[in-house]
Design an enzyme around this catalytic site. Structure first.
Site, PDB file in Angstrom:
ATOM      1  N   TRP A  93      13.956   1.201 -13.163  1.00  0.00           N
ATOM      2  CA  TRP A  93      13.018   1.698 -12.139  1.00  0.00           C
ATOM      3  C   TRP A  93      13.405   3.111 -11.695  1.00  0.00           C
ATOM      4  O   TRP A  93      12.543   3.979 -11.539  1.00  0.00           O
ATOM      5  CB  TRP A  93      12.996   0.758 -10.933  1.00  0.00           C
ATOM      6  CG  TRP A  93      12.271  -0.524 -11.162  1.00  0.00           C
ATOM      7  CD1 TRP A  93      12.070  -1.168 -12.344  1.00  0.00           C
ATOM      8  CD2 TRP A  93      11.641  -1.335 -10.166  1.00  0.00           C
ATOM      9  NE1 TRP A  93      11.369  -2.324 -12.145  1.00  0.00           N
ATOM     10  CE2 TRP A  93      11.098  -2.452 -10.819  1.00  0.00           C
ATOM     11  CE3 TRP A  93      11.511  -1.233  -8.785  1.00  0.00           C
ATOM     12  CZ2 TRP A  93      10.408  -3.457 -10.141  1.00  0.00           C
ATOM     13  CZ3 TRP A  93      10.831  -2.229  -8.094  1.00  0.00           C
ATOM     14  CH2 TRP A  93      10.283  -3.332  -8.768  1.00  0.00           C
ATOM     15  N   ASP A 109      23.245  -1.871  -6.016  1.00  0.00           N
ATOM     16  CA  ASP A 109      23.293  -3.133  -6.742  1.00  0.00           C
ATOM     17  C   ASP A 109      24.712  -3.688  -6.660  1.00  0.00           C
ATOM     18  O   ASP A 109      25.674  -2.940  -6.497  1.00  0.00           O
ATOM     19  CB  ASP A 109      22.896  -2.933  -8.212  1.00  0.00           C
ATOM     20  CG  ASP A 109      22.405  -4.233  -8.844  1.00  0.00           C
ATOM     21  OD1 ASP A 109      21.176  -4.364  -9.051  1.00  0.00           O
ATOM     22  OD2 ASP A 109      23.239  -5.109  -9.127  1.00  0.00           O
ATOM     23  N   LYS A 189       9.721  -7.507  -6.168  1.00  0.00           N
ATOM     24  CA  LYS A 189       9.483  -8.575  -7.134  1.00  0.00           C
ATOM     25  C   LYS A 189       9.529  -9.915  -6.433  1.00  0.00           C
ATOM     26  O   LYS A 189      10.405 -10.173  -5.605  1.00  0.00           O
ATOM     27  CB  LYS A 189      10.537  -8.527  -8.239  1.00  0.00           C
ATOM     28  CG  LYS A 189      10.360  -9.621  -9.287  1.00  0.00           C
ATOM     29  CD  LYS A 189      11.299  -9.446 -10.457  1.00  0.00           C
ATOM     30  CE  LYS A 189      12.744  -9.673 -10.074  1.00  0.00           C
ATOM     31  NZ  LYS A 189      13.644  -9.525 -11.239  1.00  0.00           N
TER      32      LYS A 189
END
Length: 235
Positions: A93, A109, A189
């Site tokens: 992304w 992350d 998501k």
């Protein structure tokens, strides 16, 4: 982070077919030490056209095509935009955002991620209370876009996994609402199957338009969808 098993660098770039890597279906040389489900996933990954296309074009994951399609509709990843990418590993992304002119982007992350200049990449648990302020400090101002591809590690119990996923989405949504510029965008998501009503209600209170979108790059047999909230009303 995704709902799929960790991607392993076990596949060489395509050498036949078109530049997208289309050609005869590839066969894995050996199934030694793999479970049937792992073998099936790897076989699907090797022969998936978007995965082959991603390898051929230098994207770190097929997810790059999902955000590309979403941005073709939204037109928000552009020069001058400030962007926060939650759950950025392996970086697809963020790659698309940079490709489209975004130079002010911060990603986080739990997993290590290879550098993607000019993005700032933080290896940290997003649910750590110190994470949000650090991301904002690195970004240097209110974001125009907060996008989340986060998903927790699954435990194999469908309802439990779904509740954990929705919990992460709610945390991401609350963060976006606390930091976005007026008019800003939140993308996350999610997965079909219920329990989305609470987070949808939160988003509808704070954004002018809230939709579920399923990009073509998202596999047809997957329950994956994307919550897209545009027009942040401000705090």
């Amino acid at each position: 982070m995704t709902e799929e098993p960790p991607r392993k660098r076990m596949v060489k770039p395509p050498t036949g077919g078109t530049e997208e890597g289309r050609g005869k279906p590839a066969r894995l040389k050996t199934a030694k030490m793999r479970t049937p489900s792992s073998q099936a996933w790897l076989s699907r990954q090797v022969n998936d056209p978007f995965s082959a296309k991603a390898r051929a074009h230098g994207y770190r994951s097929r997810a790059a095509y999902k955000v590309s399609e979403l941005d073709d509709k939204l037109k928000v990843l552009k020069p001058g935009a400030r962007v926060i990418d939650l759950g950025l590993a392996p970086g697809g992304w963020t790659q698309v955002a940079i490709e489209r002119g975004v130079t002010n982007i911060v990603g986080v992350d739990l997993l290590p991620v290879d550098p993607l200049p000019p993005a700032h990449i933080v290896q940290m648990d997003f649910t750590d209370p110190a994470c949000g302020p650090l991301l904002m400090q690195l970004l240097g101002g209110a974001p125009d876009v907060v996008m989340s591809d986060m998903a927790p590690n699954t435990v194999g119990h469908r309802r439990t996994d779904h509740l954990r996923i929705m919990g992460l989405i709610e945390i991401a949504a609350e963060f976006a609402i606390s930091v976005l510029k007026p008019g800003g965008v939140f993308i996350a998501k999610a997965f079909q199957g219920g329990e989305t009503a609470p987070v949808m209600a939160i988003l509808k209170q704070n954004f002018t338009d809230v939709r579920n979108l399923k990009p073509k790059a998202s596999r047809a047999d997957s329950s994956e969808v994307y919550l897209v909230a545009t027009g942040f009303k401000g705090r």
